[in-house]
Enzyme design. Structure first.
Site, mmCIF file in Angstrom:
data_model
loop_
_atom_site.group_PDB
_atom_site.id
_atom_site.type_symbol
_atom_site.label_atom_id
_atom_site.label_comp_id
_atom_site.label_asym_id
_atom_site.label_seq_id
_atom_site.Cartn_x
_atom_site.Cartn_y
_atom_site.Cartn_z
ATOM 1 N N CYS A 1 0.838 -1.198 0.000
ATOM 2 C CA CYS A 1 0.000 0.000 0.000
ATOM 3 C C CYS A 1 0.873 1.247 0.000
ATOM 4 C CB CYS A 1 -0.891 -0.034 1.234
ATOM 5 S SG CYS A 1 -1.741 1.507 1.585
ATOM 6 N N GLU A 2 0.569 2.182 -0.898
ATOM 7 C CA GLU A 2 1.378 3.401 -0.980
ATOM 8 C C GLU A 2 1.120 4.355 0.188
ATOM 9 O OE1 GLU A 2 -1.299 6.334 -3.816
ATOM 10 O OE2 GLU A 2 0.184 5.032 -4.755
ATOM 11 N N HIS A 3 0.094 4.096 0.979
ATOM 12 C CA HIS A 3 -0.219 4.987 2.102
ATOM 13 C C HIS A 3 0.502 4.600 3.382
ATOM 14 C CE1 HIS A 3 -4.140 5.460 -0.327
ATOM 15 N NE2 HIS A 3 -3.327 6.453 -0.610
ATOM 16 N N HIS A 4 0.653 3.284 3.630
ATOM 17 C CA HIS A 4 1.290 2.833 4.864
ATOM 18 C C HIS A 4 2.452 1.868 4.624
ATOM 19 C CE1 HIS A 4 -2.912 3.903 6.012
ATOM 20 N NE2 HIS A 4 -2.276 4.523 6.982
ATOM 21 N N GLN B 1 -5.082 -0.572 -4.859
ATOM 22 C CA GLN B 1 -5.678 -1.664 -5.630
ATOM 23 C C GLN B 1 -6.385 -1.142 -6.873
ATOM 24 O OE1 GLN B 1 -7.800 -4.616 -3.344
ATOM 25 N NE2 GLN B 1 -9.060 -5.212 -5.086
ATOM 26 N N HIS C 1 -6.047 -6.139 2.529
ATOM 27 C CA HIS C 1 -5.126 -5.032 2.793
ATOM 28 C C HIS C 1 -4.697 -5.071 4.263
ATOM 29 C CE1 HIS C 1 -5.960 -2.594 -0.975
ATOM 30 N NE2 HIS C 1 -6.803 -3.614 -1.058
ATOM 31 N N CYS D 1 -3.229 -2.856 5.820
ATOM 32 C CA CYS D 1 -3.461 -1.580 6.496
ATOM 33 C C CYS D 1 -4.806 -1.574 7.211
ATOM 34 C CB CYS D 1 -3.358 -0.410 5.510
ATOM 35 S SG CYS D 1 -4.505 -0.495 4.127
#
Length: 227
Positions: A114-117, A155, A183, A185
């Protein structure tokens, strides 16, 4: 489960338009997203900082080599930035004995982040396309999935990227992509709901414009006829 491959008999009403040249489409996927990487020493120093931030002792035996291991692991897990998915689709085969119906590659397992976490996304991809005079080696579809998955992702973007490069390079009559994934996250932090999955879809060409083709694709997946 290993990836399952299934082809279906040609339909009598299928058409086969001429395939376009893929060079322009391939060029769109050639640029590498990362051009200024830090050195190995800089990466290892950054990992040590993160280890210290957790509150652990970076000098204890179990963590002494962790910065090097993490740097090497990241090089492998994010190797997709150094690869061009369009190049994987560059070699096609036209001797298909007139076959022009659906080609479905099911249950392509993948791991992404995941590019956020920067925590894992784990799932499987189902890809189908309707050939327009040529087909691609089946392993190449899985390679395209791996290349995009080995980048920081959402995704939704991953689904669109896989469908987009196949459509742009192969010029089939249509592409269908479904991704089912969990996910971390959501499982490891925040709401902490283990086992929940996210489903995303992208349809192009005949799969988008003709509901019966989309329904046929979905039926094959749902009924397990591809397995």
């Amino acid at each position: 489960m290993d990836a399952v491959v299934k082809t279906f008999p040609p339909r009598a009403d299928s058409t086969q338009p001429a395939a376009g040249e893929p060079e322009k489409a391939r060029a769109a996927y050639m640029d590498k997203p990362v051009t200024d990487r830090p050195s190995q020493d800089e990466v290892e120093a950054a990992v040590r900082t993160l280890l210290r931030w957790t509150g652990d002792n970076v000098e204890r035996e179990g963590l002494v080599d962790t910065p090097r291991r993490v740097a090497n692991a990241f090089r492998e897990m994010f190797s997709g930035y150094d690869q061009c998915p369009a190049e994987e689709l560059g070699r096609t085969f036209e001797e298909v004995q007139g076959y022009d119906d659906m080609v479905l590659v099911k249950d392509i397992r993948f791991h992404s982040h995941c590019e956020h976490h920067m925590v894992p996304i784990i799932g499987k991809v189902h890809v189908a396309y309707l050939p327009a005079g040529r087909v691609v080696g089946l392993s190449k579809i899985a390679r395209v999935v791996d290349i995009f998955a080995r980048r920081l992702q959402t995704q939704e973007a991953l689904t669109a990227q896989i469908a987009g490069v196949i459509q742009d390079v192969l010029k089939p009559r249509g592409v269908a992509v479904i991704i089912e994934a969990e996910h971390m996250c959501m499982a490891m932090r925040g709401i902490r709901k283990e086992g929940s999955t996210t489903l995303t879809t992208t349809f192009t060409g005949a799969f988008r414009d003709h509901p019966e083709e989309q329904a046929r694709f979905m039926m094959m997946l749902r009924n397990g006829l591809a397995g």
